[in-house]
Design an enzyme around this catalytic site. Structure first.
Site, PDB file in Angstrom:
ATOM      1  N   ASP A 184       0.834  -1.201   0.000  1.00  0.00           N
ATOM      2  CA  ASP A 184       0.000   0.000   0.000  1.00  0.00           C
ATOM      3  C   ASP A 184       0.876   1.261   0.000  1.00  0.00           C
ATOM      4  O   ASP A 184       1.845   1.348   0.757  1.00  0.00           O
ATOM      5  CB  ASP A 184      -0.882  -0.024   1.256  1.00  0.00           C
ATOM      6  CG  ASP A 184      -1.962   1.037   1.234  1.00  0.00           C
ATOM      7  OD1 ASP A 184      -2.741   1.062   0.274  1.00  0.00           O
ATOM      8  OD2 ASP A 184      -2.029   1.850   2.184  1.00  0.00           O
ATOM      9  N   GLU A 221       1.910  -0.529  -4.960  1.00  0.00           N
ATOM     10  CA  GLU A 221       0.899   0.472  -5.333  1.00  0.00           C
ATOM     11  C   GLU A 221       1.635   1.805  -5.403  1.00  0.00           C
ATOM     12  O   GLU A 221       1.968   2.403  -4.376  1.00  0.00           O
ATOM     13  CB  GLU A 221      -0.221   0.545  -4.294  1.00  0.00           C
ATOM     14  CG  GLU A 221      -1.364   1.422  -4.792  1.00  0.00           C
ATOM     15  CD  GLU A 221      -2.007   2.316  -3.746  1.00  0.00           C
ATOM     16  OE1 GLU A 221      -3.042   2.902  -4.044  1.00  0.00           O
ATOM     17  OE2 GLU A 221      -1.451   2.472  -2.637  1.00  0.00           O
TER      18      GLU A 221
HETATM   19  C1  NOJ Z   1      -4.421   2.921  -1.003  1.00  0.00           C
HETATM   20  C2  NOJ Z   1      -5.543   1.963  -0.786  1.00  0.00           C
HETATM   21  O1  NOJ Z   1      -5.780   1.244  -1.959  1.00  0.00           O
HETATM   22  C3  NOJ Z   1      -6.725   2.790  -0.353  1.00  0.00           C
HETATM   23  O2  NOJ Z   1      -7.920   2.054  -0.343  1.00  0.00           O
HETATM   24  C4  NOJ Z   1      -6.416   3.391   0.991  1.00  0.00           C
HETATM   25  O3  NOJ Z   1      -7.465   4.256   1.368  1.00  0.00           O
HETATM   26  C5  NOJ Z   1      -5.120   4.186   0.955  1.00  0.00           C
HETATM   27  N1  NOJ Z   1      -4.076   3.514   0.240  1.00  0.00           N
HETATM   28  C6  NOJ Z   1      -4.621   4.450   2.352  1.00  0.00           C
HETATM   29  O4  NOJ Z   1      -4.155   3.255   2.923  1.00  0.00           O
END
Ligand code: NOJ
Length: 559
Positions: free
Chosen positions: A216, A278
């Site tokens: 993440d 990500e």
């Molecule tokens: C990316 C995640 O995919 C999302 O759903 C989340 O709100 C944010 N990061 C914070 O962790």
């Protein structure tokens, strides 16, 4: 936990070509009728995933969490959220998925914890300057009485990125950084405890047979040492940004050292354990910097996801993505949706020339008229395109059913902190997170048992006709298209990892060949086009018209 050796799963390089199915556990399947999906629901639906033909599942965070951001506020990284089940359920799922030839990828959240994590509650109880506070990013405020945030950084969920605490003596005190919700304090990656803790967490799950992690906000972990003001610097940084200009909290160069260290942990295991970052950074070379041989294996290709359904920008992003990935020897990934962005059917339903660049959640699309049937046609074609491109692909749950975004959810049903954090100015991401329909009827269309609690987000009536059981066996359904495509892809030597060669087919057509003997044609124009002489049709996203490829249609061909 060994995998069947007869499948593609036996390949140690499986991640270079895998089709990974994203499970949003709250909304996949509810085994106990509390209205929220759970691990045993996933176990019950493994046959759906096996029949679909995916190589792996990525499961969004399933750890104990106060759920202020649907599980991305983690209070214990080494346990299971009781709403989702138990550690025994998780271990059973890992074993059963493996027995079905499906790898299991978890989601690790290293940028921030929950404010209920033991380290943060200890930091709040301790004094300014204490070792407990050093694990997070606490600072005094600006202004004579410290009542202004320490810098100008803004939260992704709206408002300043800082929250002020009340000290033990009851006075207004320091501020802590939280780039997301107030309940998600950012941790301090300069602190050795943080490094150690997360590496132990990786080992904890690798030891339980987990095959990898989606990371993440991977580009957010390291912050500029001085926490300097952003002063309006845009992010992603534009293409012509001079070397040396860096954003103070995204994509800081220091982040790469963390992932080199994580890679050493992964590589210390026998089976391949892999990472997918990500990483929202815009410029291709900044993305692929994370994919150098000793860093992450893969990263989501959001530039592809954000490209409009128009031939020129799609061709350009595919070409530049591939060139950047080849340069570091990493496979590209092809992503159409996830739990943060408007579903592809609804994005492609809009007039594509009018789309503005920017984060593609529902809000910017609401102002544009939608032709959902056109969106669904394009999403079918986009599926064949993405599954034919070199590298791996992601399928977000419900894409295989052709679900559209739920756009008209009542305000009182919305749960996403973006909705509240922006005072309702941004509707947020709930519309792509609605519980899946499995059957045409029933209280929750088969998501949970009849007679259970209402689903945690309301389902629209149209979900019934899109249910998995309705589409099963229907040759014209989206589900059949995905199943057929994944089966062909798994068995075709030209598909998955490798290269492509563009073919000349006119401005409105994307056409490329992959060896041996495969071509993909996608018609983004408004008129049917002729397919090449002598080619045999393997699969098309719509029926051909007199042997010609209709508008908004993709075809896979044997050459
Ligand atoms: C990316 C995640 O995919 C999302 O759903 C989340 O709100 C944010 N990061 C914070 O962790």
């Amino acid at each position: 936990m060994s995998l069947p050796t007869s499948t593609v799963q036996a390949d140690p390089q499986w991640w270079r070509r895998a089709v990974v199915y994203q499970i949003y556990p709250r909304s996949f399947a509810d085994s106990n009728g509390d209205g929220i999906g759970d691990i045993n629901g996933i176990r019950e639906r493994l046959p759906h995933l096996a029949a679909l033909g995916v190589d792996a599942i990525w499961i969004n965070p399933w750890y104990p969490s106060p759920m202020k951001d649907a599980g991305y506020d983690v209070s214990d990284y080494r346990d299971i959220e009781p709403v989702f089940g138990t550690m025994a359920d998780a271990e059973a799922l890992i074993a059963e998925a493996h027995a079905a030839g499906i790898r299991v990828v978890l989601d690790i959240v290293p940028n921030h914890t929950s404010d209920q994590h033991r380290w943060f509650t200890a930091a709040l109880a301790a004094a300014p300057g204490s070792p407990e506070r050093a694990r997070f990013i606490f600072r005094d405020g600006r202004g004579v009485d410290g009542s202004e945030p320490p810098n100008d950084w803004m939260s992704e969920f709206g408002g300043p990125a800082w929250t002020r605490v009340t000290e033990a003596d009851g006075t207004p005190g320091q501020w802590y950084l939280r780039l997301f919700a107030p309940e998600q304090p950012d941790v301090n990656w300069d602190h050795p405890d943080i490094r150690e803790e997360f590496e132990q967490t990786l080992r904890f799950w690798f030891d339980r047979g987990v095959d990898g992690f989606r990371i993440d906000v991977a580009h957010g972990l390291v912050k500029d040492e001085d926490l300097s003001d952003i002063n309006g610097l845009p992010f992603p940084l534009p293409d012509d940004t001079p070397d040396g200009v860096e954003h103070p909290h995204w994509d800081q160069p220091g982040v790469h050292d963390i992932f080199r260290s994580w890679r050493r942990v992964a590589d210390s295991y026998d089976g391949p354990r892999v990472f997918c970052g990500e990483i929202w950074v815009g410029r291709d070379h900044r993305l692929t910097a994370y994919l150098r041989a000793d860093e992450l294996h893969t990263a989501f290709n959001f530039n592809f996801l954000m490209a409009p359904w128009l031939a020129a920008p799609l061709r350009a992003t595919i070409s530049s993505t591939l060139a950047a990935h080849v340069a570091v020897g990493a496979p590209a990934t092809w992503v159409l949706g996830n739990h943060d962005v408007c579903r592809p059917v609804s994005r492609y339903a809009r007039p594509q020339e009018l789309l503005q660049p920017g984060f593609p959640n529902l809000q910017p699309y609401l102002a544009l008229p939608a032709d959902i049937e056109a969106g669904r046609r394009r999403a079918r074609a986009a599926a064949l395109l993405s599954l034919a491109l070199p590298g791996g692909a992601y399928v977000y749950q419900g894409e295989e059913l052709g679900l559209a975004e739920v756009e008209d959810m009542p305000a009182e049903a919305r749960q996403d902190p973006i909705f509240a954090g922006t005072g309702g100015a941004n509707v947020g991401r709930d519309g792509c997170r609605v519980p899946l329909p499995w059957t045409p009827t029933g209280d929750s269309y088969g998501f949970g048992p009849d007679g259970g609690a209402p689903t945690w987000l309301p389902q629209p009536a149209e979900f019934g006709e899109l249910a998995a059981s309705v589409q099963d066996g229907d040759p014209a359904s989206v589900l059949t298209l995905y199943r057929t495509a994944l089966k062909l892809r798994a068995g075709h030597p030209a598909l998955g990892d490798g290269e492509l060669e563009w073919l000349e087919a006119g401005d409105a057509v994307l056409a490329f060949r992959r060896d041996p003997g495969f071509a993909c044609w996608v018609n983004l124009g408004s008129e049917p086009v002729a397919l090449p002489d002598g080619a045999t049709l393997l699969l098309a996203s719509q029926d051909l018209i007199d042997g010609r490829l209709p508008a908004d249609t993709a075809a896979w061909l044997a050459l």
